[in-house]
Design a protein around this motif. Sequence first.
Motif, PDB file in Angstrom:
ATOM      1  N   TYR A 131       0.786  -1.179  -0.253  1.00 45.53           N
ATOM      2  CA  TYR A 131       0.606   0.272   0.211  1.00 45.53           C
ATOM      3  C   TYR A 131       0.883   1.016   0.052  1.00 45.53           C
ATOM      4  O   TYR A 131       1.528   1.296   0.546  1.00 45.53           O
ATOM      5  CB  TYR A 131      -1.132   0.127   1.562  1.00 45.53           C
ATOM      6  CG  TYR A 131      -1.955  -0.910   0.987  1.00 45.53           C
ATOM      7  CD1 TYR A 131      -3.108  -1.042   1.004  1.00 45.53           C
ATOM      8  CD2 TYR A 131      -1.805  -2.345   2.125  1.00 45.53           C
ATOM      9  CE1 TYR A 131      -4.255  -1.710   0.559  1.00 45.53           C
ATOM     10  CE2 TYR A 131      -2.883  -3.171   2.350  1.00 45.53           C
ATOM     11  CZ  TYR A 131      -3.939  -3.360   1.197  1.00 45.53           C
ATOM     12  OH  TYR A 131      -5.141  -3.321   1.463  1.00 45.53           O
ATOM     13  N   GLY A 159       0.829   5.423   1.189  1.00 45.50           N
ATOM     14  CA  GLY A 159       0.015   5.827   1.935  1.00 45.50           C
ATOM     15  C   GLY A 159       0.905   6.604   2.430  1.00 45.50           C
ATOM     16  O   GLY A 159       2.213   6.872   2.508  1.00 45.50           O
ATOM     17  N   GLU A 213     -12.528  -0.746   5.514  1.00 42.24           N
ATOM     18  CA  GLU A 213     -12.514  -0.944   3.905  1.00 42.24           C
ATOM     19  C   GLU A 213     -13.726  -0.346   2.907  1.00 42.24           C
ATOM     20  O   GLU A 213     -13.746  -0.701   2.160  1.00 42.24           O
ATOM     21  CB  GLU A 213     -12.267  -2.402   3.783  1.00 42.24           C
ATOM     22  CG  GLU A 213     -11.386  -3.680   4.400  1.00 42.24           C
ATOM     23  CD  GLU A 213     -11.121  -5.457   4.210  1.00 42.24           C
ATOM     24  OE1 GLU A 213     -12.023  -5.606   3.632  1.00 42.24           O
ATOM     25  OE2 GLU A 213     -10.209  -4.609   4.921  1.00 42.24           O
ATOM     26  N   ALA A 272      -5.060   7.017   5.014  1.00 41.06           N
ATOM     27  CA  ALA A 272      -5.528   6.303   4.061  1.00 41.06           C
ATOM     28  C   ALA A 272      -4.416   5.385   3.661  1.00 41.06           C
ATOM     29  O   ALA A 272      -3.609   5.328   3.089  1.00 41.06           O
ATOM     30  CB  ALA A 272      -6.124   7.269   2.846  1.00 41.06           C
ATOM     31  N   HIS A 281      -3.246   3.184  -0.092  1.00 37.40           N
ATOM     32  CA  HIS A 281      -4.010   2.392  -1.338  1.00 37.40           C
ATOM     33  C   HIS A 281      -3.347   1.761  -2.484  1.00 37.40           C
ATOM     34  O   HIS A 281      -1.915   1.763  -2.466  1.00 37.40           O
ATOM     35  CB  HIS A 281      -4.310   4.163  -2.188  1.00 37.40           C
ATOM     36  CG  HIS A 281      -4.937   4.823  -1.513  1.00 37.40           C
ATOM     37  ND1 HIS A 281      -6.611   4.571  -1.804  1.00 37.40           N
ATOM     38  CD2 HIS A 281      -4.321   5.661  -1.004  1.00 37.40           C
ATOM     39  CE1 HIS A 281      -6.947   5.817  -1.321  1.00 37.40           C
ATOM     40  NE2 HIS A 281      -5.996   6.720  -0.047  1.00 37.40           N
ATOM     41  N   SER A 330      -8.469  -0.323  -0.961  1.00 38.92           N
ATOM     42  CA  SER A 330      -7.797   0.557  -0.028  1.00 38.92           C
ATOM     43  C   SER A 330      -8.996   0.052   1.142  1.00 38.92           C
ATOM     44  O   SER A 330      -9.122  -0.186   1.607  1.00 38.92           O
ATOM     45  CB  SER A 330      -9.126   2.170  -0.610  1.00 38.92           C
ATOM     46  OG  SER A 330      -8.694   2.683  -2.081  1.00 38.92           O
ATOM     47  N   TRP A 381      -8.319   2.236   5.432  1.00 32.19           N
ATOM     48  CA  TRP A 381      -8.118   3.129   6.545  1.00 32.19           C
ATOM     49  C   TRP A 381      -7.916   2.724   7.259  1.00 32.19           C
ATOM     50  O   TRP A 381      -8.686   2.214   7.882  1.00 32.19           O
ATOM     51  CB  TRP A 381      -9.513   4.051   6.871  1.00 32.19           C
ATOM     52  CG  TRP A 381      -9.342   4.797   5.133  1.00 32.19           C
ATOM     53  CD1 TRP A 381      -9.335   5.796   4.488  1.00 32.19           C
ATOM     54  CD2 TRP A 381     -10.274   4.469   4.167  1.00 32.19           C
ATOM     55  NE1 TRP A 381      -9.357   6.116   3.755  1.00 32.19           N
ATOM     56  CE2 TRP A 381      -9.940   5.229   3.192  1.00 32.19           C
ATOM     57  CE3 TRP A 381     -10.595   3.105   3.947  1.00 32.19           C
ATOM     58  CZ2 TRP A 381     -10.454   5.312   1.667  1.00 32.19           C
ATOM     59  CZ3 TRP A 381     -11.116   2.964   2.000  1.00 32.19           C
ATOM     60  CH2 TRP A 381     -11.320   3.767   1.443  1.00 32.19           C
TER      61      TRP A 381
END
Length: 169
Positions: A92, A94, A111, A126, A128, A138, A140
């Motif tokens: 990811y 971020g 999610e 966040a 991604h 994505s 969080w």
Amino acid sequence: MIYTVECNYADLASEAEWNGFYSLEKLPALISVSGFRSSQRFKALSGACPAYLALHSVDTLAVLHSDEYRQKGGGNFSRWQSHITDWRRNFYAGPDRAIAVGADEFLLVSEQGPHVLIELGLTPLALHAVALDKAPASRWLAKLGCVQARASNLQGLNVYRAMTVQLQS
């Protein structure tokens, strides 16, 4: 970048031994690999997610293709492989580093979007997906104190407790 590894473990008879191996041998080996900056392991308390999650802060995806990674940390699961299910890995973009979660905190993962975490008064990070499984695309993340969690509605979130402290290089 954040590298995540998630899975379930299907053999109750060897699960404690596997957890000891992963937490006490594998994580320290990974953090010794050039390019790994932090590593921490979690167990799910609720949510529609695999039971185990590891969050690693790494410099680049290339770290996972290095000889050093293959020798020290990549793989080394042959003894446990037949019991590992629902295994997924993601890379990811971020934050540069994964958040450290203490013994008196929970890691919350959404999610569905950041709104659930924002409604709890948290500032979500966040993530991604850019490589490997790329699912979910994505996520969080936020952490919440145990005392706050008792008074909060955590429905729709994956809730984890830390199994280890965050190791740092």
